[in-house]
Structure formats: C-alpha cells, structure tokens
Write a protein that holds these residues in place. Structure first.
Motif, mmCIF file in Angstrom:
data_model
loop_
_atom_site.group_PDB
_atom_site.id
_atom_site.type_symbol
_atom_site.label_atom_id
_atom_site.label_comp_id
_atom_site.label_asym_id
_atom_site.label_seq_id
_atom_site.Cartn_x
_atom_site.Cartn_y
_atom_site.Cartn_z
ATOM 1 N N GLY A 188 9.779 3.427 7.722
ATOM 2 C CA GLY A 188 9.116 2.643 6.929
ATOM 3 C C GLY A 188 7.895 2.885 6.715
ATOM 4 O O GLY A 188 7.228 3.867 7.631
ATOM 5 N N ASN A 189 6.964 2.311 6.039
ATOM 6 C CA ASN A 189 5.629 2.449 5.992
ATOM 7 C C ASN A 189 4.951 1.150 5.855
ATOM 8 O O ASN A 189 5.566 0.042 5.832
ATOM 9 N N LYS A 190 3.534 0.995 6.139
ATOM 10 C CA LYS A 190 2.899 -0.233 6.133
ATOM 11 C C LYS A 190 2.934 -0.906 5.022
ATOM 12 O O LYS A 190 2.767 -2.095 5.067
ATOM 13 N N THR A 191 2.955 -0.377 3.659
ATOM 14 C CA THR A 191 3.011 -1.066 2.470
ATOM 15 C C THR A 191 4.293 -2.041 2.596
ATOM 16 O O THR A 191 4.429 -3.196 2.103
ATOM 17 N N GLU A 192 5.126 -1.451 3.101
ATOM 18 C CA GLU A 192 6.567 -2.250 3.092
ATOM 19 C C GLU A 192 6.663 -3.459 3.984
ATOM 20 O O GLU A 192 7.126 -4.812 3.844
ATOM 21 N N ILE A 193 5.807 -3.337 5.308
ATOM 22 C CA ILE A 193 5.541 -4.431 6.123
ATOM 23 C C ILE A 193 4.596 -5.407 5.479
ATOM 24 O O ILE A 193 5.240 -6.736 5.555
ATOM 25 N N ALA A 194 3.767 -4.928 4.893
ATOM 26 C CA ALA A 194 2.780 -5.778 4.158
ATOM 27 C C ALA A 194 3.716 -6.834 2.897
ATOM 28 O O ALA A 194 3.311 -7.927 2.832
ATOM 29 N N HIS A 195 4.430 -5.870 2.227
ATOM 30 C CA HIS A 195 5.247 -6.829 1.200
ATOM 31 C C HIS A 195 6.025 -7.749 1.744
ATOM 32 O O HIS A 195 6.328 -8.912 1.238
ATOM 33 N N SER A 196 6.706 -7.488 2.956
ATOM 34 C CA SER A 196 7.641 -8.422 3.839
ATOM 35 C C SER A 196 6.561 -9.656 4.277
ATOM 36 O O SER A 196 7.260 -10.700 4.064
ATOM 37 N N THR A 197 5.593 -9.226 4.771
ATOM 38 C CA THR A 197 4.536 -10.428 4.932
ATOM 39 C C THR A 197 4.220 -11.137 3.835
ATOM 40 O O THR A 197 3.831 -12.641 4.007
ATOM 41 N N LEU A 198 4.113 -10.497 2.818
ATOM 42 C CA LEU A 198 3.467 -11.269 1.357
ATOM 43 C C LEU A 198 4.585 -12.210 1.108
ATOM 44 O O LEU A 198 4.287 -13.367 0.642
ATOM 45 N N TYR A 199 5.853 -11.845 1.080
ATOM 46 C CA TYR A 199 7.061 -12.755 0.924
ATOM 47 C C TYR A 199 6.907 -13.996 1.678
ATOM 48 O O TYR A 199 7.020 -15.104 1.143
ATOM 49 N N LEU A 200 6.609 -13.622 3.000
ATOM 50 C CA LEU A 200 7.027 -15.109 3.777
ATOM 51 C C LEU A 200 5.498 -15.869 3.750
ATOM 52 O O LEU A 200 5.632 -16.992 4.203
ATOM 53 N N ALA A 201 4.415 -15.294 3.526
ATOM 54 C CA ALA A 201 3.321 -16.113 3.160
ATOM 55 C C ALA A 201 3.293 -16.798 1.775
ATOM 56 O O ALA A 201 2.494 -17.812 1.674
ATOM 57 N N SER A 202 4.089 -16.583 0.856
ATOM 58 C CA SER A 202 3.969 -16.800 -0.411
ATOM 59 C C SER A 202 4.688 -18.026 -0.722
ATOM 60 O O SER A 202 5.623 -18.463 -0.197
ATOM 61 N N PRO A 203 4.504 -18.592 -1.990
ATOM 62 C CA PRO A 203 5.465 -19.732 -2.255
ATOM 63 C C PRO A 203 7.006 -19.545 -2.280
ATOM 64 O O PRO A 203 7.898 -20.189 -2.418
ATOM 65 N N LEU A 204 7.439 -18.064 -2.490
ATOM 66 C CA LEU A 204 8.656 -17.678 -2.807
ATOM 67 C C LEU A 204 9.290 -17.897 -1.288
ATOM 68 O O LEU A 204 10.731 -18.242 -1.399
ATOM 69 N N SER A 205 8.776 -18.169 -0.264
ATOM 70 C CA SER A 205 9.798 -18.560 0.994
ATOM 71 C C SER A 205 9.518 -20.009 1.026
ATOM 72 O O SER A 205 9.236 -20.447 2.496
#
Length: 265
Positions: free
Chosen positions: A211-228
């Motif tokens: 994987g790469n850092k952007t993929e980790i950041a996107h997963s973190t974005l999901y957890l930090a956002s109203p989507l979760s």
C-alpha cells in the motif's frame, strides 16, 4: 472486471515527505471544512500525508512532534500545497506536560480541536534477543503510553465538553475512537521497501502489492469524517488482505533486519 481492477489500483503518492504533485478528490472537498485536526507524528511519513489529505478536504491542522524544525518545514510545504492553515508544535508524547502546553497553544490559535490522530511512533524491526531493554521501553512509551497521554490530555481539555474523534495509528484506545491497523504489507517503508519487493514478499498479499501513504490517509479521512458517524471503537485493517492469507514469515523478517532496513527509516 475493469471496474474492479480500477478500484484496487493505488492512488498517486510520492516518496519522502513532500506533498502530492496532483490530487483527485474522491470525497467531497469540504468534508472536513471548518474542523481542526491535532496530528502527532505529523511532520513525516504517514502522518504528513494524513495532514495533507485532511487539509485538502478543508481541515486546518496542528502537526506535532519532538523535532520542531521538521514539523516547521513540513508545515510550510502543507500550507503551500493546500492553502489551509497548519500550526507546527513541539511535543514529546511521553511527557504529558508538553502535550498540555501544545494543546493549549492549539486552542489559543484555532479555538477548537475536532480530531486527534495519534500517529507518533517508535518502532524497531529486530528479533527480541537483539532488542535492548531501553529500545523496548521506548516503543511502549511512545506507541502505547504516548497514545494514552495525548488522548487523555485532549479529552480533559476539550473533548469531554465538546466531543471529538480519535483515530489511533499506533495503538488501540477509543473515545468515539477508531484504530487504523497498518499491517506489514501496507507501506513499503514498514517492511523494507525495495528489499521486500525484490524478495517477492508482496506476492502473498491478495492485492499483490504494497500500500502507500495516500491509501492510509484516505482510510483515516473516512474514520475522521461524518461518513463514519455511527462507527466507534473499531479497528479498520488496511493491509491489502494480507491478514487473511499471510502467515508471519520470520525468516523474511530476519532477512530485513540483517539487511539493516531500520537504518533507512
């Protein structure tokens, strides 16, 4: 089939601690608009990319680590690439008083903190027999105790009265909390990069790649956002499926250690 292949294709990333040369929003560009994230370990590696992706989605950030020069240089890059505010601060997550001072400064600057990302980490890839007492203590003090220290300080100073989201990259602790579990196959730097790739260690991962850092950041974005918004106290495994198929390969890990891969991280 073509859509499936596209879905598993990695997003663009760059080596080193530089911002992405181009970025395509997959979530709404303003999904974190008006919010403030406090990111430990935000001056380099995965933490740097998380800060960048958050800022590209409207978030202001505080990036904190022991090395003030590193986070100051990182802050300039992040502001230039995203146009958002970024406050660099020096803290040691092993020392609660430095965390408290940094949180106070962040609240003075931004008046709020909505998201905490515990990304500060100290790790050594080596057999236990070669790990010194001090090295083991350092890992525990930063990854585990440091995560607790930062979460407790922020809870007492802001989250208890205002709410907030905690995402842990290095340990598991919850207050509307999420943990992002990054397995060995996720980031090339985590298991020796080119050395691991040349040894065909990624062949055992279902997605056949690191994987790469952007993929980790996107997963973190999901957890930090109203989507979760109805997700809490859970662990999101981001490893290309390797936990389902890959046993621990101790000979390979020993090879990485013998090759001195930790010296390059």
């Amino acid at each position: 089939m073509a859509e499936s292949a596209a879905a598993s294709r990695p997003p663009p990333d760059v080596d080193g601690d530089d911002c992405l040369r181009e970025y395509r929003h997959l979530f709404s560009p303003d999904i974190l608009a008006g919010q403030v994230a406090f990111i430990t370990g935000g001056g380099s590696g995965i933490g740097f990319r998380i800060a960048e992706v958050f800022m590209r989605h409207g978030c202001r950030t505080v990036i904190a680590s022991r090395n003030l020069q590193r986070v100051s240089e990182a802050s300039k890059k992040l502001v230039a690439a995203t146009g958002q505010q970024c406050l660099p601060l020096s803290i040691d997550v092993r020392q609660p008083q430095t965390i408290a001072a940094a949180v106070d400064e962040a609240l003075k600057e931004f008046k709020r903190i909505d998201i905490l990302v515990n990304g500060a980490a100290g790790n050594f890839l080596c057999p236990a027999s070669a790990l010194s007492f001090n090295a083991f203590k350092t890992v525990i003090d930063i990854d585990t105790i440091g995560t607790f220290n930062t979460s407790k300080v922020l809870f007492e100073k802001y989250f208890r009265d205002h709410g907030g989201v905690i995402v842990n990259i290095t340990a598991t602790l919850s207050y509307r909390g999420q943990a992002l579990q990054v397995h060995a196959g996720t980031a090339k730097a985590a298991i020796g990069g080119k050395f691991a790739e040349e040894a065909s260690q990624f062949d055992m991962i279902p997605l056949q790649r690191a994987g790469n850092k952007t993929e980790i950041a996107h997963s973190t974005l999901y957890l930090a956002s109203p989507l979760s918004s109805y997700v809490t106290g859970t662990t999101l495994v981001v490893d290309g499926g390797s936990w389902l198929t890959s046993a621990n390969n101790f000979p390979a890990l020993l090879d990485f250690w013998a090759a001195g891969v930790n010296k390059n991280q």
